[in-house]
Design a protein around this motif. Structure first.
Motif, PDB file in Angstrom:
ATOM      1  N   GLY A  59     -19.979   1.937  10.579  1.00 13.31           N
ATOM      2  CA  GLY A  59     -19.484   1.301  11.793  1.00 13.31           C
ATOM      3  C   GLY A  59     -18.460   2.139  12.532  1.00 13.31           C
ATOM      4  N   HIS A  61     -16.280   4.199  11.101  1.00 15.11           N
ATOM      5  CA  HIS A  61     -15.180   4.555  10.208  1.00 15.11           C
ATOM      6  C   HIS A  61     -15.670   5.608   9.223  1.00 15.11           C
ATOM      7  CE1 HIS A  61     -12.380   1.229  11.331  1.00 15.11           C
ATOM      8  NE2 HIS A  61     -13.514   0.694  11.756  1.00 15.11           N
ATOM      9  N   GLU A 123     -14.946  -6.210   6.782  1.00 14.94           N
ATOM     10  CA  GLU A 123     -14.933  -5.134   7.766  1.00 14.94           C
ATOM     11  C   GLU A 123     -14.136  -3.946   7.235  1.00 14.94           C
ATOM     12  OE1 GLU A 123     -16.695  -5.050  10.478  1.00 14.94           O
ATOM     13  OE2 GLU A 123     -17.452  -7.093  10.166  1.00 14.94           O
ATOM     14  N   PRO A 124     -14.520  -2.717   7.587  1.00 18.47           N
ATOM     15  CA  PRO A 124     -15.624  -2.360   8.471  1.00 18.47           C
ATOM     16  C   PRO A 124     -16.977  -2.447   7.778  1.00 18.47           C
ATOM     17  CG  PRO A 124     -14.548  -0.377   7.679  1.00 18.47           C
ATOM     18  CD  PRO A 124     -13.738  -1.533   7.167  1.00 18.47           C
TER      19      PRO A 124
END
Length: 226
Positions: A59, A61, A123-124
């Motif tokens: 995502g 990252h 998340e992520p």
């Protein structure tokens, strides 16, 4: 002396039991404790060892997984470095890597660690740049599946089937609109739903496994496969 022994002994103890407790050494340990500490021997890695570095992106990252190995190729330590240093996620990953490394060196099977970390959701999360792991529900899920696929079995790289409660249930039509239609809507039989399946970016429905990627049974969109 008898009064002190009675205070230290459990209620209802016989004089023979009290005398046995008095003769017992103060530093005596239970047999199961001695066995436990005898087995828990830490096996440290040599000063010079082989390692493998894997770059990942989930995502948006980015991070790195560095695995130090014993001479026979088994993992003995793990380092996880996130690109954004100083963040909460980076500190959490440092602690996780240390815990995994200590566990491996004390003999905890890698499979036990991997099975516990897969399918975690936070998340992520999102699509990755790894063609073998197209979507991951969290950084922990990605790391566990990569470790499992690299050192255990390629089965960890495949999309996993969800349990019955994770299957897609279509919304029930309003009785006022379709009062005479009581037939349940059948989902496509193209495959089961993955436990970490993403939502379709076009219509928002959950996608289903389509080879190594995902496909939306509602609008036909894919997660990058042709």
């Amino acid at each position: 002396m008898i009064a002190e022994a009675n205070l230290a002994s459990p209620p209802g103890a016989s004089p023979a039991q009290i005398e046995k407790e008095e003769k017992r050494p103060a530093n005596a340990e239970a047999p199961e404790q001695r066995d436990l500490f005898a087995r828990a021997q830490r096996r440290k890695l040599p000063d010079e060892r082989k390692s493998i570095t894997h770059k990942f992106s989930i995502g948006g990252h980015e991070g790195y997984i560095i695995v130090g190995m014993y001479d026979e190729g088994e993992p003995g330590e793990v380092f996880i470095k996130m690109a954004k240093e100083g963040s909460t996620l980076s500190g959490f990953m440092d602690g996780l890597a240390l815990s995994i490394s200590i566990g491996l060196q004390y003999g905890v099977p890698l499979k036990a660690l991997v099975d516990k970390l897969t399918n975690t959701r936070f998340e992520p999360s999102g699509f990755t740049e790894n063609p073998n792991i197209r979507y991951s529900s969290s950084v922990l899920d990605y790391i566990a599946r990569w470790l499992g696929g690299k050192f255990l079995s390629a089965e960890y790289l495949k999309p996993r089937a969800a349990s019955s409660e994770d299957m897609i249930h279509p919304a029930i039509s309003s009785p006022a609109v379709n009062a005479g239609n009581h037939k349940p809507i059948q989902s496509s039989s193209g495959g089961g739903t993955a436990g970490d399946a993403p939502s379709c970016s076009t219509c928002g429905m959950l996608m289903v496994p389509n080879g190594s990627c995902y496909k939306c049974v509602n609008c036909g969109s894919t997660s990058g496969c042709s």
